[in-house]
Write an enzyme that holds these catalytic residues in place. Structure first.
Site, PDB file in Angstrom:
ATOM      1  N   ASP A   1       0.723  -0.891   0.031  1.00 43.25           N
ATOM      2  CA  ASP A   1      -0.275  -0.085  -0.172  1.00 43.25           C
ATOM      3  C   ASP A   1       1.135   1.004   0.486  1.00 43.25           C
ATOM      4  O   ASP A   1       0.030   2.488  -0.156  1.00 43.25           O
ATOM      5  CB  ASP A   1      -0.631   0.045   1.236  1.00 43.25           C
TER       6      ASP A   1
ATOM      7  N   GLU B   1     -10.305   0.180  -2.698  1.00 42.66           N
ATOM      8  CA  GLU B   1     -11.181  -1.130  -1.787  1.00 42.66           C
ATOM      9  C   GLU B   1     -11.765  -0.043  -0.593  1.00 42.66           C
ATOM     10  O   GLU B   1     -13.127  -0.720   0.018  1.00 42.66           O
ATOM     11  CB  GLU B   1     -10.523  -2.256  -0.788  1.00 42.66           C
TER      12      GLU B   1
ATOM     13  N   MET C   1      -6.534  -3.246  -4.091  1.00 43.58           N
ATOM     14  CA  MET C   1      -5.901  -2.898  -2.679  1.00 43.58           C
ATOM     15  C   MET C   1      -5.613  -1.360  -2.156  1.00 43.58           C
ATOM     16  O   MET C   1      -5.249  -0.496  -3.171  1.00 43.58           O
ATOM     17  CB  MET C   1      -4.803  -4.076  -1.946  1.00 43.58           C
TER      18      MET C   1
END
EC number: 2.7.1.90
Length: 341
Positions: free
Chosen positions: A127, A221, A169
């Site tokens: 991330d 998400e 993600m």
């Protein structure tokens, strides 16, 4: 000296490259011994470990995942967890730990340092949301995988003249969505940092259809519609208090179809982004992090994390690294908006 190594949290490409660099430099330069603790913080909690020698790391540079496996174990949620870790380290003759992980794993590392355990951290997360470092390894690979998927989806979307919503993600930070969306030529990019207006998204989608092109919408998400709530796969929380997100892509695809009358489908990339062999960039960055982590241990400089600043690897306090998440700033998102629709 005997040094323990562990990998915690979600797996990502490049973990094995760090392990390889740590073990090779530690043995060949310093003559140290290494112990690999299995399954994240569960390893030093329970004593589940394995020796790590040169033969064990010889061919792992290109492998995804982690040879030590991982978990989301939080020793501070276990009765007597810190004392158990200290006892295991003493029993196995481990003088220092190198912990490879994201905000949760390194948050534990920071607390253990405060409690008298010598820990050096290595930043890992696809991330790219860990503070105090410009980039984390795993991010480049995840973006490359997502971008390739978007490239492939363009052709099938055009063939059927449909909208495709790609869910990537990104729980609280939209770096993967932003970078893969820009690189893949997405029509719309939606990130957790900015709540989106569904009417505006539909307007961008319709503008794309008017140009005789099929829209691609990339959504993290954790992205939220204005006035909406997170889409959960389950309300169950892990040891660090996180719920499992998922479903925003399907919800948005259904909304687009309902409001435009156009066919719309959702594609959830999920764990595909975390798997497989790391890119060359991530292999190099992970290797450099591992080498510098060994230097920190050799200097007795515990309670630090190795970090990328520009092109240099530096050391920062674990407290600084875990103080707050690194999110997408408004100006970076606004740069991308010119390409929407």
């Amino acid at each position: 000296m005997r040094v323990g190594v562990l990998t915690g949290g979600g797996d990502c490409p490049g973990l094995n490259a760090v392990i390889r660099a740590v073990v090779r430099k530690g043995i060949e330069v310093h003559g140290w011994e290494f112990v690999g603790f299995r399954n994240g913080w569960n390893g030093p909690l329970t004593g589940d470990s394995r020796p790590l020698g040169l033969n064990d790391v010889e061919d792992i540079l290109t492998r995804g995942g982690t040879i030590l496996r991982s978990s989301r174990t939080n020793p501070y949620k276990v009765d007597g967890g810190v004392d158990k870790i200290k006892k295991v380290l003493a029993d196995q003759g481990v003088d220092a730990l190198i912990a490879i992980g994201g905000e949760d794993t390194l948050g534990v590392a920071k607390r253990l340092t405060d409690d008298g355990v010598g820990v050096v951290g290595v930043p890992k997360t696809i991330d790219n949301d860990l503070g105090a470092t410009d980039y984390t390894f795993g991010f480049d690979t995840a973006v490359s995988i997502a971008t390739e998927a978007i490239d492939r989806l363009h052709t099938t979307a055009e063939s059927h003249h449909r909208a495709l919503v790609v869910e990537v993600m990104g729980r609280h930070a939209g770096w993967i969505a932003l970078h893969s969306g820009l690189a893949g030529g997405a029509s719309v990019i939606l990130v957790p940092e900015r709540h989106f207006n569904v009417d505006q998204v539909v307007s961008w989608v319709e503008r794309r259809f008017e140009k005789e092109f099929a829209p691609i919408i990339v959504v993290a998400e954790g992205a939220l519609p204005e006035g909406g709530e997170e889409k959960l796969l389950t309300g169950e929380k892990d040891a660090f208090g996180h719920v499992r997100l998922g479903g925003i892509g399907t919800w948005l695809a259904d909304e687009i179809a309902r409001r435009t009358g156009k066919e719309s489908r959702a594609v959830v990339l999920g764990h595909v982004q975390r798997g497989g062999t790391p890119t060359a960039y991530d292999r190099v960055l992970a290797t450099r992090f591992g080498l510098h982590a060994v230097d920190a241990v050799a200097d007795g400089d515990f309670g630090v994390m190795v970090a990328l600043k520009g092109t240099d690897i530096v050391r920062v306090k674990l407290s600084e690294a875990t103080a707050e998440l690194k999110t997408v700033p408004a100006e970076r998102y606004e740069e991308a908006e010119v390409f929407f629709g």
